[in-house]
Design a protein around this motif. Structure first.
Motif, PDB file in Angstrom:
ATOM      1  N   ALA A 170      14.495   2.389  -8.385  1.00 23.34           N
ATOM      2  CA  ALA A 170      13.924   2.412  -7.037  1.00 23.34           C
ATOM      3  C   ALA A 170      13.327   3.778  -6.724  1.00 23.34           C
ATOM      4  O   ALA A 170      12.244   3.884  -6.130  1.00 23.34           O
ATOM      5  N   LYS A 171      14.022   4.819  -7.107  1.00 23.07           N
ATOM      6  CA  LYS A 171      13.510   6.179  -6.918  1.00 23.07           C
ATOM      7  C   LYS A 171      12.206   6.364  -7.687  1.00 23.07           C
ATOM      8  O   LYS A 171      11.213   6.881  -7.154  1.00 23.07           O
ATOM      9  N   ALA A 172      12.188   5.944  -8.949  1.00 21.77           N
ATOM     10  CA  ALA A 172      10.991   6.101  -9.779  1.00 21.77           C
ATOM     11  C   ALA A 172       9.805   5.324  -9.230  1.00 21.77           C
ATOM     12  O   ALA A 172       8.650   5.738  -9.371  1.00 21.77           O
ATOM     13  N   ALA A 173      10.065   4.178  -8.583  1.00 17.07           N
ATOM     14  CA  ALA A 173       8.991   3.349  -8.035  1.00 17.07           C
ATOM     15  C   ALA A 173       8.461   3.873  -6.706  1.00 17.07           C
ATOM     16  O   ALA A 173       7.439   3.385  -6.218  1.00 17.07           O
ATOM     17  N   GLY A 174       9.137   4.840  -6.111  1.00 14.83           N
ATOM     18  CA  GLY A 174       8.659   5.439  -4.873  1.00 14.83           C
ATOM     19  C   GLY A 174       9.278   4.905  -3.603  1.00 14.83           C
ATOM     20  O   GLY A 174       8.808   5.217  -2.502  1.00 14.83           O
ATOM     21  N   ALA A 175      10.336   4.092  -3.718  1.00 17.02           N
ATOM     22  CA  ALA A 175      11.010   3.597  -2.517  1.00 17.02           C
ATOM     23  C   ALA A 175      11.661   4.753  -1.768  1.00 17.02           C
ATOM     24  O   ALA A 175      12.049   5.766  -2.356  1.00 17.02           O
ATOM     25  N   LEU A 177       8.432  -0.484   8.665  1.00 16.97           N
ATOM     26  CA  LEU A 177       9.525  -0.511   7.694  1.00 16.97           C
ATOM     27  C   LEU A 177       9.476  -1.848   6.954  1.00 16.97           C
ATOM     28  O   LEU A 177       9.350  -2.890   7.578  1.00 16.97           O
ATOM     29  N   ILE A 178       9.552  -1.788   5.635  1.00 17.33           N
ATOM     30  CA  ILE A 178       9.543  -2.985   4.801  1.00 17.33           C
ATOM     31  C   ILE A 178      10.810  -3.000   3.951  1.00 17.33           C
ATOM     32  O   ILE A 178      11.137  -2.001   3.308  1.00 17.33           O
ATOM     33  N   GLU A 179      11.491  -4.130   3.952  1.00 15.57           N
ATOM     34  CA  GLU A 179      12.660  -4.305   3.094  1.00 15.57           C
ATOM     35  C   GLU A 179      12.396  -5.458   2.123  1.00 15.57           C
ATOM     36  O   GLU A 179      12.002  -6.540   2.538  1.00 15.57           O
ATOM     37  N   LYS A 180      12.586  -5.191   0.828  1.00 19.17           N
ATOM     38  CA  LYS A 180      12.404  -6.205  -0.206  1.00 19.17           C
ATOM     39  C   LYS A 180      13.567  -6.139  -1.181  1.00 19.17           C
ATOM     40  O   LYS A 180      14.008  -5.056  -1.573  1.00 19.17           O
ATOM     41  N   HIS A 181      14.050  -7.300  -1.605  1.00 25.38           N
ATOM     42  CA  HIS A 181      15.085  -7.348  -2.629  1.00 25.38           C
ATOM     43  C   HIS A 181      14.509  -6.835  -3.947  1.00 25.38           C
ATOM     44  O   HIS A 181      13.340  -7.077  -4.272  1.00 25.38           O
ATOM     45  N   PHE A 182      15.355  -6.143  -4.719  1.00 29.26           N
ATOM     46  CA  PHE A 182      14.887  -5.412  -5.889  1.00 29.26           C
ATOM     47  C   PHE A 182      15.855  -5.595  -7.048  1.00 29.26           C
ATOM     48  O   PHE A 182      17.073  -5.552  -6.869  1.00 29.26           O
ATOM     49  N   LEU A 214       7.566  -3.135  -7.293  1.00 37.62           N
ATOM     50  CA  LEU A 214       7.971  -2.260  -6.199  1.00 37.62           C
ATOM     51  C   LEU A 214       7.019  -1.075  -6.084  1.00 37.62           C
ATOM     52  O   LEU A 214       6.637  -0.668  -4.978  1.00 37.62           O
ATOM     53  N   ALA A 215       6.612  -0.515  -7.214  1.00 37.88           N
ATOM     54  CA  ALA A 215       5.637   0.577  -7.195  1.00 37.88           C
ATOM     55  C   ALA A 215       4.321   0.115  -6.573  1.00 37.88           C
ATOM     56  O   ALA A 215       3.691   0.856  -5.804  1.00 37.88           O
ATOM     57  N   THR A 216       3.896  -1.115  -6.880  1.00 40.18           N
ATOM     58  CA  THR A 216       2.695  -1.676  -6.270  1.00 40.18           C
ATOM     59  C   THR A 216       2.866  -1.826  -4.773  1.00 40.18           C
ATOM     60  O   THR A 216       1.945  -1.521  -3.986  1.00 40.18           O
TER      61      THR A 216
END
Length: 352
Positions: free
Chosen positions: A39-44, A231-236, A256-258
């Motif tokens: 998640a960190k790497a994807a920019g969340a 704010l956007i919340e998505k399951h990951f 997630l990065a997209t």
């Protein structure tokens, strides 16, 4: 506007992206830690957990009331589902520690007072009330009394229930509240996302608004930004193919990065109301149409449609003056390719 772990969230700020881990750890703390890294790497901006035990959210019972009806988990006993999906109490401290070490915010949705107590001991920076708990006013008041920012999901709720939950939170001391439009269908068909609720909630509640998105892909979340979501919340998950209780409607790392990139672009594209050529359009102004001499005209000759036309580029009179020019006498010799000017006709062109 609200602030989550030092990050401002609201209109005028980049979208705040929450990666929901839920049960996608599949009972493996190593996988849970890897989800934080991904998640960190994807920019969340943050990762959200769910804090409950099977015994605190339901009871071990075989009756029909305690089985899931239609949908992704059809026929499962509630107790078994929550036993599989829960994040063990003893995992919370190492997960919070690791998130802080790698620089990503971590928080959770508590489902009972013991969960709030645990999360307070870990200094959770914000709390989430899940959709099914929006009617649990005592839980909302308990969380609000912590003084932390509060996020409320609205799946299944009537507006009156949403209003009651927000009022209870405010009365108990919550100063910073975000309300997330949500459809509690897993997954949510895109045609049932009903994103028009987002600006309506913002207008009626005066809170930060967002989307808890259970649809497939990233389209609904990106559109939501254009409608005012902050704010956007998505399951990951690491990979849907790995299975897990929520994997079927969860994003993978590249997706997630997209989502992060597309929602930021959508927010940037909104801009502010402005009319007239922007800086980016200055070079394109010359490609507008204007009046040009398209055939040589001698001084004193009558100007006709064969000699003056509206063409590109835009260095001559505006096309709206064509009728005022036609039938007039040329004040001098006119050469093909000249931009037509007002002084090219005898007596000039009024208003030009």
């Amino acid at each position: 506007m609200m602030t989550i772990d030092g990050r401002p969230v609201g209109p005028g700020h980049p979208p705040y992206i929450v990666a929901e881990m839920s049960g996608n750890h599949n009972g493996d703390i190593g996988r849970a830690l890897a989800i934080l890294d991904a998640a960190k790497a994807a920019g969340a901006d943050s990762v959200k957990l769910q804090t409950y035990r099977a015994d605190t959210i339901t009871i071990d019972h075989d009756g029909p009331d305690f089985r899931v009806g239609k949908g992704l988990w059809e026929g499962q006993r509630l107790y078994d589902l929550y036993q599989d999906a829960h994040t063990p109490w003893e995992w919370h401290e190492p997960l919070f520690r690791h998130a802080r070490e790698i620089g990503i915010t971590i928080f959770s949705a508590p489902f009972d007072p013991t969960a709030v107590e645990l999360l307070e001991s870990l200094d959770a920076p914000v709390y989430k009330i899940a959709s099914s708990e929006i009617v649990d006013i005592p839980l909302i008041r308990l969380v609000a009394r912590t003084g932390k920012p509060l996020i409320l999901s609205t799946g299944m709720a009537t507006f009156e229930e949403i209003e009651e939950a927000v009022a209870a939170a405010r009365e108990a001391g919550a100063k910073e509240i975000a309300v997330l439009h949500c459809i509690s269908a897993y997954p949510t068909p895109i045609e049932r996302a009903n994103l028009s609720n987002i600006p309506d909630l913002a207008a009626r509640l005066g809170t930060v608004v967002g989307l808890s998105d259970h649809s497939m892909g990233t389209l609904a979340s990106t559109v939501a930004i254009g409608l005012g979501a902050s704010l956007i919340e998505k399951h990951f998950t690491l990979a849907r193919a790995d299975g897990g209780v929520d994997s079927a409607f969860s994003l993978e790392p590249a997706e997630l990065a997209t989502l992060v990139a597309d929602t930021c672009a959508a927010q940037a594209a909104l801009g502010t109301p402005v009319y007239g050529p922007t800086e980016a359009e200055q070079d394109s102004l010359r490609f507008r149409r204007s009046l040009y001499v398209v055939a040589d005209v001698k001084k004193g000759e009558t100007i006709t449609e064969a000699s003056v036309r509206s063409i590109r580029p835009a260095h001559g009179l505006l096309p709206k003056y064509l009728d005022a020019v036609l039938g007039r006498k040329a004040s001098r010799d006119l050469k093909r390719g000249e931009a037509f000017k007002a002084d090219m006709v005898e007596g000039g062109v009024p208003g030009a």
